[in-house]
Design a protein around this motif. Sequence first.
Motif, PDB file in Angstrom:
ATOM      1  N   SER A   1       0.832  -1.230   0.121  1.00  0.00           N
ATOM      2  CA  SER A   1       0.054   0.054   0.048  1.00  0.00           C
ATOM      3  C   SER A   1       0.910   1.222  -0.171  1.00  0.00           C
ATOM      4  CB  SER A   1      -0.650   0.016   1.080  1.00  0.00           C
ATOM      5  OG  SER A   1      -1.785  -1.132   1.199  1.00  0.00           O
ATOM      6  N   ASN A   2       2.075   1.186   0.510  1.00  0.00           N
ATOM      7  CA  ASN A   2       2.920   2.482   0.840  1.00  0.00           C
ATOM      8  C   ASN A   2       4.240   2.207   0.219  1.00  0.00           C
ATOM      9  OD1 ASN A   2       1.346   3.813   3.028  1.00  0.00           O
ATOM     10  ND2 ASN A   2       1.435   1.992   3.615  1.00  0.00           N
ATOM     11  N   GLY A   3       4.713   1.389  -0.903  1.00  0.00           N
ATOM     12  CA  GLY A   3       5.708   1.034  -1.373  1.00  0.00           C
ATOM     13  C   GLY A   3       5.793   1.510  -2.884  1.00  0.00           C
ATOM     14  N   THR A   4       4.800   2.395  -3.279  1.00  0.00           N
ATOM     15  CA  THR A   4       5.032   2.867  -4.754  1.00  0.00           C
ATOM     16  C   THR A   4       6.075   3.676  -4.832  1.00  0.00           C
ATOM     17  OG1 THR A   4       2.785   2.739  -5.073  1.00  0.00           O
ATOM     18  CG2 THR A   4       3.804   4.077  -6.601  1.00  0.00           C
ATOM     19  N   GLY A   5       7.129   3.562  -5.852  1.00  0.00           N
ATOM     20  CA  GLY A   5       8.364   4.497  -6.088  1.00  0.00           C
ATOM     21  C   GLY A   5       9.377   4.154  -4.978  1.00  0.00           C
TER      22      GLY A   5
ATOM     23  N   MET B   1       8.460  -1.559  -4.231  1.00  0.00           N
ATOM     24  CA  MET B   1       7.842  -2.341  -2.941  1.00  0.00           C
ATOM     25  C   MET B   1       6.490  -2.858  -3.171  1.00  0.00           C
ATOM     26  SD  MET B   1       9.440  -0.955   0.317  1.00  0.00           S
ATOM     27  CE  MET B   1       9.073  -2.164   1.307  1.00  0.00           C
ATOM     28  N   ARG B   2       5.794  -2.011  -4.052  1.00  0.00           N
ATOM     29  CA  ARG B   2       4.341  -2.636  -4.429  1.00  0.00           C
ATOM     30  C   ARG B   2       4.418  -3.437  -5.394  1.00  0.00           C
ATOM     31  NH1 ARG B   2       1.776  -1.632  -8.573  1.00  0.00           N
ATOM     32  NH2 ARG B   2       3.309  -0.269  -9.538  1.00  0.00           N
ATOM     33  N   SER B   3       5.327  -3.483  -6.369  1.00  0.00           N
ATOM     34  CA  SER B   3       5.081  -4.551  -7.359  1.00  0.00           C
ATOM     35  C   SER B   3       6.174  -5.716  -7.055  1.00  0.00           C
ATOM     36  CB  SER B   3       5.700  -4.224  -8.722  1.00  0.00           C
ATOM     37  OG  SER B   3       7.016  -3.553  -8.565  1.00  0.00           O
ATOM     38  N   LEU B   4       6.606  -5.846  -5.838  1.00  0.00           N
ATOM     39  CA  LEU B   4       7.584  -6.715  -5.897  1.00  0.00           C
ATOM     40  C   LEU B   4       6.783  -8.133  -5.317  1.00  0.00           C
ATOM     41  CD1 LEU B   4      10.786  -7.515  -5.290  1.00  0.00           C
ATOM     42  CD2 LEU B   4      10.530  -7.105  -2.890  1.00  0.00           C
ATOM     43  N   TYR B   5       5.612  -7.948  -4.972  1.00  0.00           N
ATOM     44  CA  TYR B   5       4.744  -9.029  -4.417  1.00  0.00           C
ATOM     45  C   TYR B   5       3.792  -9.706  -5.463  1.00  0.00           C
ATOM     46  CZ  TYR B   5       6.656  -7.916   0.385  1.00  0.00           C
ATOM     47  OH  TYR B   5       7.406  -7.710   1.441  1.00  0.00           O
ATOM     48  N   ASP B   6       4.188  -8.980  -6.690  1.00  0.00           N
ATOM     49  CA  ASP B   6       3.335  -9.711  -7.844  1.00  0.00           C
ATOM     50  C   ASP B   6       3.762 -10.901  -8.382  1.00  0.00           C
ATOM     51  OD1 ASP B   6       2.315  -7.060  -8.288  1.00  0.00           O
ATOM     52  OD2 ASP B   6       3.560  -6.575  -9.664  1.00  0.00           O
TER      53      ASP B   6
END
Length: 447
Positions: free
Chosen positions: A169-173, A419-424
């Motif tokens: 939720s808070n990891g964009t960028g 961090m947001r896309s790392l869990y894709d």
Amino acid sequence: MINATNTICGYKSIYQRQHPNNKSSTMRCTNTAHVYFHNDDSSKIELIQQPEPCKFNPGFYEASVNYEISTEKIAEVITDSIREFLKNNTKCQNVNVKFHSFDNDSSERMREVVGIVTKNFPGVEIKATSKAISHLTLTESRLRNRMARYAAELNKNPNLKYEMDFYISNGTGRSARTSDEFFKESENLNCKYRDEVSKNIKGMRYVTENTSLQYFYEGEDLSGALDKLVAQEPFVLDCRLFVNLCFTLSIRDELGRDIFNERVSSNLGGKFLLEVSDINKLLDPMGLKIGLKYQGDHNKGDVLFIRSLNASVFHPASASNSSNLICLGKNSAADNQLMFQGFGEGSPLTLAEWKVHMADMAKCNLSYADLQLLSLNCKSSKIPNDGDISYKKAWDEIQKVNGSELLINELDLLAYKDMRSLYDTSGISMPDGLIGEHIHVVGLMTL
């Protein structure tokens, strides 16, 4: 505790009583009156489980009787209550009167009361039974019921987040292309969250030690701090802290806010760690303690800790490899099987359904976060908890199934991850046969 003689459709009683909150209406009830005897001040309502108007089928009458009240007075109150009940239920031919004594014997007075009451109703059969009640047993039962209730209620709060959800939720960028960058950014987010918790909740601190999450409070109003913590946006938890929170809130409800705060002050010196050791210090004056047992039947309110075998070696970044489950009791819709609720895990499931669910999660493709951590440990011979495969062995199996070219291409994509896309979910699939529908029951935490 309630046992109606004349009922239809299971617990759907044919009887009615005046609604306690609305004198102009009635509500369904049984033909059972309850009288509670106790040796303590009747103002101590925490000693008596009072019926709630919202309950589906309560007894038509309930009285708390101090040992100083005379037999004649008890008989008078019961007589008046039965007369009031019969006004709404003119065809009733029998009435149950249940006498509950709290750690003291009321059998002699029970017989005297029944004798007086029976004479007042020659055309109605009065059936009397008695039951000795332990304060300890009743308190434990209420705590178990509250554990099940909080497991359901807290999961409805959208602000409750796993650490992984918090990062997404808070990891964009926030760059996460290497493990070092990920750990640096996760610590930055944790520091920001720690500051927010301390700012918004006086006396409350969020602590991360050795990757373990923890909440620590120091002050005079833990009860109020817990309310603010549950309302915190976001509120970061894991399944262990979720269970500990359910325990703590259940104890607070049992004691009441003032006594709860007083006990934190007297038994813990005004300091509280959301951990079993401190929770047990609150339970100690009740004669209860959270312990572990590894065999026996599960009961409502028990906590079952389970692991999916070998999942953590392939999915080291996942929160679904293990879970603390709270037993919600039996569900008639599921053939009276016990149902278990985890933190943020959707609908309650039977233990058999949990086995399938966890195995299905473990068989999914690796996330990029899993791939990053597994590649970091690919030369390690360490075997994670409750498994039989090392990180090195897991990496070798991943290479065999997916091929070196796909593996290299997917690892190259980590350079573009935040961090947001790392869990894709990545394109790296799991080897067959290494994850089965078997879970390891680590322990049963129970009162």
